[in-house]
Motif scaffolding. Structure first.
Motif, mmCIF file in Angstrom:
data_model
loop_
_atom_site.group_PDB
_atom_site.id
_atom_site.type_symbol
_atom_site.label_atom_id
_atom_site.label_comp_id
_atom_site.label_asym_id
_atom_site.label_seq_id
_atom_site.Cartn_x
_atom_site.Cartn_y
_atom_site.Cartn_z
ATOM 1 N N VAL A 86 -3.256 4.579 -8.193
ATOM 2 C CA VAL A 86 -3.173 3.823 -6.943
ATOM 3 C C VAL A 86 -4.553 3.769 -6.295
ATOM 4 N N TYR A 91 -0.624 2.317 -0.043
ATOM 5 C CA TYR A 91 0.341 2.800 -1.037
ATOM 6 C C TYR A 91 0.306 4.322 -1.139
ATOM 7 N N LYS A 94 2.472 5.598 1.543
ATOM 8 C CA LYS A 94 3.880 5.371 1.212
ATOM 9 C C LYS A 94 4.379 6.392 0.192
ATOM 10 N N PHE A 380 5.562 -2.080 -6.934
ATOM 11 C CA PHE A 380 4.205 -2.205 -6.408
ATOM 12 C C PHE A 380 3.777 -3.665 -6.528
#
Length: 503
Positions: A86, A91, A94, A380
């Protein structure tokens, strides 16, 4: 001649099959419209894990810098397993916080077995699902502010011994100064042994107990475990019938034997049962009231011990390093601390002290990367709109070190600037909410011993700064390059400091 040709042909076929096996997954992400970092057979995207010429986090940093402008995430290959790296802080936040249920477990859980690794297998960091919830619920009440405050006088007593120890060591020190990692490990060993077990490790004497030596070995990750993780990534089914312990067997047996002796001593001496420490909480609350079996109790407490020794010692040593490098910041902190006794309540009212520790955690974070296992399907979306779904069992990497050192989020990221974490500038919450600070992790799985660790570090820093002017010894490197093979962040070639007594 014909037999030789057949043999060579079969050998070539065998080598070709091995090669195909090793690179079989290399197109896994590109076939789904996701860019993949350059990878090599056997070593995948992280060659430093095998060359050992630099710590593998720098491989992740290279990939991060190459793709972060154009991608929210990029495919990587860990040996031969496809994983997702990532690149977006949104993200990352999250994964750790707002969508935690989809990334509930840590990747280390895949390599740990209850049968061969009693310490790590019972550590909340490695536990999964409901087992993690139960274990955390059992441990957390033993580490409340009230309980940490109750053992604080003992912590202060150890701090005073620590100061005397530094003075003695400085008198005998060579031109190389003192090894900050070693003296900080002596301190955390003594304070954890006192506050958790109610015993002395005699860390500040010429004849320390075997506990000191065993603690050093706790954090010497074995070659066998590293080799096992490599093989398990090449051929995952091996984990079903074979595994290797993270800790050496004699180290594990030592800690379990020590814990059993401490428990027996508490049972035999009623006076010791009045101590407001972690072991008594475990005995009186979990074993007596909830019927927790002794092996479980031992595992709980050993987890706290092993977490409290090495990680805290490293962060404390790196804080001293940075304060020595930046004398003006050291002066500011000494001014905030003053010369009087700092109570437990006062300890939480020292914003610049908090800022110095947080800035150290940013520059040299113990958690270099977050490695999570997908526990619920999750979608994603990349910057170009391509959507990819990850499924339970997939592995996700969060590049903590890269976020911490990115000039897009931190002005002059290689500089020690504690003021960035002061409340007037948004404080630590600002960076946590952005998904770019993971000093103790974040979200539901944030380090359960954080309060205890911070209290240890703060108490030591107060005593040291009130008694010494810390200076860098020329033997210490001037940059922040990390050790090549150590699994936690640690300054390469050691931290060597001089301590000048304040008159």
């Amino acid at each position: 001649m014909g037999a030789i040709c057949v043999t060579l042909f079969l050998l070539a076929v065998f080598v070709a099959l091995i090669y195909v096996f090793l690179v079989w997954n290399f197109n896994y992400w590109s076939n789904r419209g996701i860019k993949t970092a350059k990878s090599w057979p056997l070593v995948g995207s992280f060659p430093s894990m095998f060359t050992q010429k630099r710590i593998a986090i720098y491989d992740i940093e290279d990939i991060y810098l190459k793709y972060k402008r154009t991608e929210n995430f990029v495919g990587v290959i860990n040996t031969r397993l496809p994983q997702l790296l990532v690149l977006s802080p949104e993200y990352a936040h999250k994964i750790f916080v707002s969508n935690f249920s989809s990334f509930h477990d840590n990747e280390i859980s895949k390599f740990v077995s209850q049968k061969v690794d009693k310490i790590l297998a019972n550590n909340p960091f490695a536990l999964t699902g409901n087992a993690w919830k139960r274990k955390r619920a059992e441990i957390t009440p033993g580490l409340t502010a009230n309980r940490v405050g109750a053992v604080y006088p003992g912590t202060q007593s150890v701090c005073r011994q620590f100061v005397d120890y530094i003075k003695r060591q400085q008198l005998m020190a060579s031109s190389e100064g003192l090894n900050a990692k070693d003296i900080c490990l002596c301190y955390t060993t003594e304070v954890v042994a006192d506050c958790v077990l109610g015993i002395s490790a005699k860390s500040f004497t010429d004849n320390p107990t075997p506990l000191v030596g065993m603690i050093k070995r706790v954090f010497e990750q074995s070659f066998a475990f590293k080799f096992f993780t490599m093989i398990a990534n090449i051929w995952p089914p091996i984990r079903k019938f074979f595994t290797v312990g993270f800790f050496a067997k004699d180290v594990e047996e030592f800690f379990f034997d020590l814990m059993q002796k401490c428990i027996d001593l508490r049972r035999q001496d009623p006076k010791l049962q009045d101590r407001a420490d972690f072991l008594n909480y475990m005995l009186l609350h979990l074993q007596d009231k909830k019927g927790l079996y002794t092996p479980e109790l031992v595992s709980h407490t050993v987890s706290i011990l092993t977490d409290g020794f090495g990680t805290t010692a490293l962060v404390l040593a790196h804080t001293l390093l940075l304060l020595a490098r930046y004398p003006e910041e050291q002066r500011k902190l000494r001014e905030e601390l003053g010369n009087s006794n700092v109570t437990f309540e006062k300890l939480s009212e020292l914003p610049f002290l908090d800022a110095c520790i947080n800035e150290t955690l940013r520059l040299i974070p113990p958690l270099l990367s977050g490695r999570k296992i997908v526990t619920e399907s999750y979608d994603f979306v990349n910057k170009n709109g391509v959507r990819v779904r990850v499924e339970p069992g997939d592995a996700i990497i969060v590049p903590v070190y890269s976020f911490h050192h990115d000039p897009e989020y931190y002005d002059e990221p290689e500089e020690f600037k504690p003021e960035r974490f002061l409340e007037i500038n948004g404080g630590v919450r600002k960076y946590r909410d952005q998904g770019v600070f993971f000093g103790f992790g974040d979200g539901p799985r944030i380090c359960p011993g954080m309060r205890f660790a911070l209290t240890q570090m703060k108490a030591a820093l107060v005593e040291i700064l009130q008694n010494f002017n810390i200076k860098i010894n020329p033997k210490t490197r001037k940059d922040n390059v990390l050790e090549d093979t150590y699994f936690m962040a640690s300054l390469k070639n050691g931290i060597w400091l001089n301590f000048e007594t304040i008159q």
